[in-house]
Design a protein around this motif. Structure first.
Motif, short mmCIF file in Angstrom:
data_model
loop_
_atom_site.label_atom_id
_atom_site.label_comp_id
_atom_site.label_asym_id
_atom_site.label_seq_id
_atom_site.Cartn_x
_atom_site.Cartn_y
_atom_site.Cartn_z
N LEU A 260 50.51 40.21 26.76
CA LEU A 260 50.18 41.27 27.71
C LEU A 260 49.79 40.67 29.06
CD1 LEU A 260 49.54 44.44 27.92
CD2 LEU A 260 47.18 43.74 27.58
N ALA A 261 48.91 39.65 29.04
CA ALA A 261 48.45 39.01 30.27
C ALA A 261 49.60 38.35 31.03
CB ALA A 261 47.37 37.98 29.95
N ILE A 262 50.51 37.70 30.28
CA ILE A 262 51.65 37.01 30.89
C ILE A 262 52.54 38.00 31.64
CG2 ILE A 262 53.81 35.80 30.33
CD1 ILE A 262 52.22 34.37 28.08
N ILE A 263 52.61 39.22 31.12
CA ILE A 263 53.44 40.24 31.76
C ILE A 263 52.67 41.00 32.84
CG2 ILE A 263 54.67 42.45 31.37
CD1 ILE A 263 55.37 41.35 28.56
N VAL A 264 51.45 41.42 32.51
CA VAL A 264 50.69 42.31 33.40
C VAL A 264 50.22 41.62 34.68
CG1 VAL A 264 48.51 43.60 33.63
CG2 VAL A 264 49.98 43.97 31.65
N ILE A 265 49.67 40.39 34.57
CA ILE A 265 49.09 39.75 35.76
C ILE A 265 50.15 39.47 36.84
CG2 ILE A 265 47.91 37.65 36.60
CD1 ILE A 265 46.34 37.69 33.92
N PRO A 266 51.31 38.82 36.51
CA PRO A 266 52.33 38.66 37.55
C PRO A 266 52.85 40.00 38.08
CG PRO A 266 52.83 37.27 35.65
CD PRO A 266 51.73 38.18 35.25
N GLY B 79 45.05 42.52 37.79
CA GLY B 79 45.73 42.12 36.56
C GLY B 79 44.77 41.72 35.46
N LEU B 80 43.72 40.95 35.81
CA LEU B 80 42.72 40.53 34.83
C LEU B 80 41.91 41.71 34.32
CD1 LEU B 80 41.47 37.23 36.53
CD2 LEU B 80 42.70 37.40 34.35
N LYS B 81 41.54 42.61 35.23
CA LYS B 81 40.78 43.82 34.83
C LYS B 81 41.61 44.68 33.88
CE LYS B 81 37.64 44.43 38.75
NZ LYS B 81 37.34 45.24 39.96
N THR B 82 42.89 44.83 34.22
CA THR B 82 43.78 45.66 33.40
C THR B 82 43.98 45.04 32.02
OG1 THR B 82 44.93 46.40 35.39
CG2 THR B 82 46.06 46.74 33.29
N THR B 83 44.17 43.69 31.98
CA THR B 83 44.33 42.99 30.70
C THR B 83 43.09 43.18 29.83
OG1 THR B 83 45.74 41.33 31.77
CG2 THR B 83 44.79 40.74 29.64
N TRP B 84 41.91 43.15 30.45
CA TRP B 84 40.65 43.34 29.71
C TRP B 84 40.57 44.76 29.15
CZ3 TRP B 84 36.90 41.39 27.10
CH2 TRP B 84 35.69 42.07 26.93
N ILE B 85 40.92 45.77 29.98
CA ILE B 85 40.88 47.18 29.54
C ILE B 85 41.83 47.41 28.37
CG2 ILE B 85 41.46 49.56 30.22
CD1 ILE B 85 40.54 48.77 33.08
N LEU B 86 43.07 46.93 28.51
CA LEU B 86 44.08 47.14 27.47
C LEU B 86 43.83 46.25 26.25
CD1 LEU B 86 47.33 47.40 29.64
CD2 LEU B 86 45.83 49.23 28.87
N GLY B 87 43.31 45.05 26.49
CA GLY B 87 43.02 44.12 25.39
C GLY B 87 41.99 44.69 24.43
N LYS B 88 41.01 45.44 24.96
CA LYS B 88 39.98 46.05 24.12
C LYS B 88 40.56 47.11 23.19
CE LYS B 88 37.17 47.16 27.54
NZ LYS B 88 35.98 47.73 28.22
#
Length: 314
Positions: free
Chosen positions: A177-183, A11-20
């Motif tokens: 995004l993080a609130i949705i993606v990580i859980p 979840g954290l890796k994905t948030t980082w990829i999409l956040g960029k």
């Protein structure tokens, strides 16, 4: 505990990829709101609005919806005198093509060419509006809006405030995004460990077969349908890697999803505009199924001809 750790890590890796992707695009688009760029784009497309059954000022929510998001478009629509027909056409168009820069760029991260995603969405928006305008001769009464109050835009003075507002919106976007993606990724990891995804794939198999896809595309498709291209991209990226989803299935899944994604949120968001949302959902779903089946058929035909020519040459 191991399941939570794995899901949290993904979840954290994905948030980082999409956040960029999301942060710089949101920042740029927010700043552009306060420059002559968006008004210039509105003025550019105004002459074409009549072909789509829309008045010139309908270009404003259309541009805002495509460049910013659906909420910005609806905020603009609530401040205008639009007919029921115009509101419905705008709802259909924006269902197919909204937040197009962010969502198309995110889709490219999964492995689908950005220009294909963007072109299909814009094409569907224009064709759907043209057809509705052609076949529907009613809906000329003014639309009555309720349920949402329209708040005036904030006054922003100076480049510093523009940039700050852009950073604020972009940061909130990544937090959301993080609130949705990580859980979501933790939940998906639990489903994997309990083998629920295997059962879901088998249940989806007949539907996917009709659409020309294999079972291992089920998670990618389900994520996009429920959570949308941007929020579902986390699951799609992970699923495409882990399940070795073929290039063909990936493209077919996205052809379906550009027509019909985030069906719950993107449909309910139009309820305050006072239009019937069931036709909106049915049109999106029908277009997605028919378009995907046509593309799958053409793809199979091309593959068949390719194999035939290869066999002939050998």
């Amino acid at each position: 505990m191991e399941t939570i750790r794995k899901g949290l890590n993904v979840g954290l890796k994905t948030t980082w990829i999409l956040g960029k992707i999301i942060f710089p695009i949101t920042l740029i688009i927010t700043i552009l709101q306060y420059t002559p760029v968006l008004p210039w784009i509105v003025k550019l497309i105004e002459p074409f609005m009549g072909l789509l059954g829309l008045s010139g000022n309908a270009a404003i929510p259309l541009v805002l919806g495509n460049f910013i998001n659906l909420y910005a478009a609806i905020g603009a629509m609530l401040s205008m005198d639009l007919t029921v027909k115009e509101v419905f056409i705008l709802a259909i168009m924006l269902s197919f093509s909204h937040n197009i820069i962010v969502e198309s760029t995110v889709a490219a991260k999964v492995g689908v060419k950005l220009w294909i995603v963007a072109s299909v969405r814009i094409f569907l928006a224009i064709i759907s509006a043209f057809v509705i305008n052609l076949v529907w001769h009613g809906g000329n009464e003014l639309a009555k809006f309720g349920m949402i109050s329209n708040h005036p835009s904030e006054t922003v003075n100076g480049i510093g405030e523009m940039v700050w507002q852009g950073i604020e919106k972009a940061s909130l976007g990544i937090l959301q995004l993080a609130i949705i993606v990580i859980p979501l990724m933790i939940m998906i990891q639990y489903m994997k460990d309990l083998h629920w995804i295997d059962h879901f794939s088998k249940w989806m198999a007949p539907v996917l077969k009709i659409l020309g896809m294999k079972e291992n595309t089920s998670t990618t498709l389900a994520a996009g349908i429920l959570f949308g291209l941007a929020y579902g991209a986390g699951v799609m990226i992970q699923s495409a890697k882990e399940n070795s989803v073929s290039k063909k299935d990936l493209y077919l899944a996205f052809i379906f999803l550009v027509s019909c994604h985030a069906v719950i949120e993107d449909t309910l968001i139009f309820v305050p505009l006072g239009i019937p949302v069931w036709p909106l959902l049915v049109i999106r779903l029908t277009v997605a199924i028919v378009l995907t089946m046509i593309v799958a058929l053409i793809w199979r035909r091309i593959e068949f001809i390719g194999r035939k020519e290869a066999a002939y040459e050998s």
